[in-house]
Design a protein around this motif. Structure first.
Motif, short mmCIF file in Angstrom:
data_model
loop_
_atom_site.label_atom_id
_atom_site.label_comp_id
_atom_site.label_asym_id
_atom_site.label_seq_id
_atom_site.Cartn_x
_atom_site.Cartn_y
_atom_site.Cartn_z
N ILE A 34 0.88 -1.17 0.00
CA ILE A 34 0.00 0.00 0.00
C ILE A 34 0.92 1.22 0.00
CG2 ILE A 34 -1.81 1.30 1.18
CD1 ILE A 34 -2.78 -1.42 0.21
N GLY A 36 -0.17 4.41 -1.02
CA GLY A 36 -0.88 5.66 -0.81
C GLY A 36 -2.34 5.40 -0.47
N ARG A 38 -6.15 7.68 0.08
CA ARG A 38 -6.92 8.91 0.13
C ARG A 38 -8.31 8.57 0.63
NH1 ARG A 38 -9.74 12.65 -4.29
NH2 ARG A 38 -10.54 10.61 -4.85
N ASP A 50 -9.66 5.52 -1.42
CA ASP A 50 -8.84 5.05 -2.54
C ASP A 50 -7.54 4.51 -1.97
OD1 ASP A 50 -10.70 6.13 -4.38
OD2 ASP A 50 -9.67 8.07 -4.36
N LEU A 52 -3.77 3.08 -3.22
CA LEU A 52 -2.83 2.89 -4.31
C LEU A 52 -1.92 1.73 -3.91
CD1 LEU A 52 -1.71 3.86 -7.04
CD2 LEU A 52 -0.18 5.38 -5.75
N GLY A 54 1.15 -0.82 -4.93
CA GLY A 54 2.31 -0.85 -5.80
C GLY A 54 3.17 -2.07 -5.54
N ARG A 59 1.48 -0.23 -10.57
CA ARG A 59 0.73 0.65 -9.66
C ARG A 59 -0.74 0.58 -10.07
NH1 ARG A 59 4.78 1.14 -6.90
NH2 ARG A 59 5.92 3.01 -6.38
N GLU A 60 -1.60 0.32 -9.12
CA GLU A 60 -3.03 0.27 -9.39
C GLU A 60 -3.76 0.97 -8.25
OE1 GLU A 60 -4.84 -0.75 -11.92
OE2 GLU A 60 -3.27 -1.74 -13.09
N LYS A 61 -4.79 1.73 -8.60
CA LYS A 61 -5.63 2.39 -7.61
C LYS A 61 -6.97 1.68 -7.58
CE LYS A 61 -8.22 5.98 -8.25
NZ LYS A 61 -8.94 7.21 -8.43
N THR A 63 -10.88 1.74 -5.33
CA THR A 63 -11.75 2.44 -4.39
C THR A 63 -12.65 1.42 -3.71
OG1 THR A 63 -11.75 4.37 -5.84
CG2 THR A 63 -13.49 4.27 -4.16
N GLY A 81 -11.80 0.11 -9.89
CA GLY A 81 -10.39 -0.20 -10.03
C GLY A 81 -10.17 -1.42 -10.91
#
Length: 158
Positions: A34, A36, A38, A50, A52, A54, A59-61, A63, A81
């Motif tokens: 993980i 990131g 938000r 959300d 992020l 990696g 990298r995939e986001k 929600t 996502g």
């Protein structure tokens, strides 16, 4: 795709474990991969966030909507996502000795066959690492009681 269920006996209260799992905004501090977070909205009963994720160059986001029923249940539903679906359940119940029993289930599938194949190869190892990260975080936040030892039993099905 992978589905995994696990039960752990931990020396923390259901409230402590609920607070740790519900604190999605801090996941990047202790969960592997993980990178990131938000938090879009958050109240006592629901959060939308959300994450992020990696791994090396990937990298995939995604929600998720987190439904919180303090202090016994957290349910996570996928919103958007790279996944086809995601369902995640956390149940926290007292063990009658000052600790709690944590029941955890995750079930998901990727939209992409490539990600599906990669995830299938690494799923068990990655999941063990993430569950261990939650336990290490609990130890860090709450301390491990001298007489407390965690016992666990796990079962999974792909």
């Amino acid at each position: 795709m992978p589905k995994h269920s696990e039960t752990r006996a931990l020396p923390y209260t259901p409230e402590q474990m609920f607070d740790l799992v519900a604190d999605v905004g801090r996941y990047a501090e202790f969960l592997p991969w993980i990178v990131g977070v938000r938090v879009r909205s958050n109240n006592e009963t629901e959060m939308v966030a959300d994450l992020l994720v990696g791994f090396k160059a990937l990298r995939e986001k995604f929600t998720s909507r987190v439904v919180k029923e303090r202090p016994n249940h957290i349910h996570v539903d996928y919103v958007d996502g790279p996944l086809a679906f995601l369902r995640n359940e956390w149940l926290f119940r007292t063990d009658g000795k000052g600790g709690c029993i944590v029941d955890f289930t995750v079930d998901f599938a990727f939209k992409s066959r490539i990600f599906e194949a990669l995830a299938g190869q690494m799923f068990d190892r990655a999941l063990r690492k993430m569950i261990g990260a939650f336990e290490d975080r609990a130890d860090s936040l709450y301390g491990r009681p001298a007489s407390g030892s965690s016992s666990s039993s796990a079962h999974s099905a792909a």
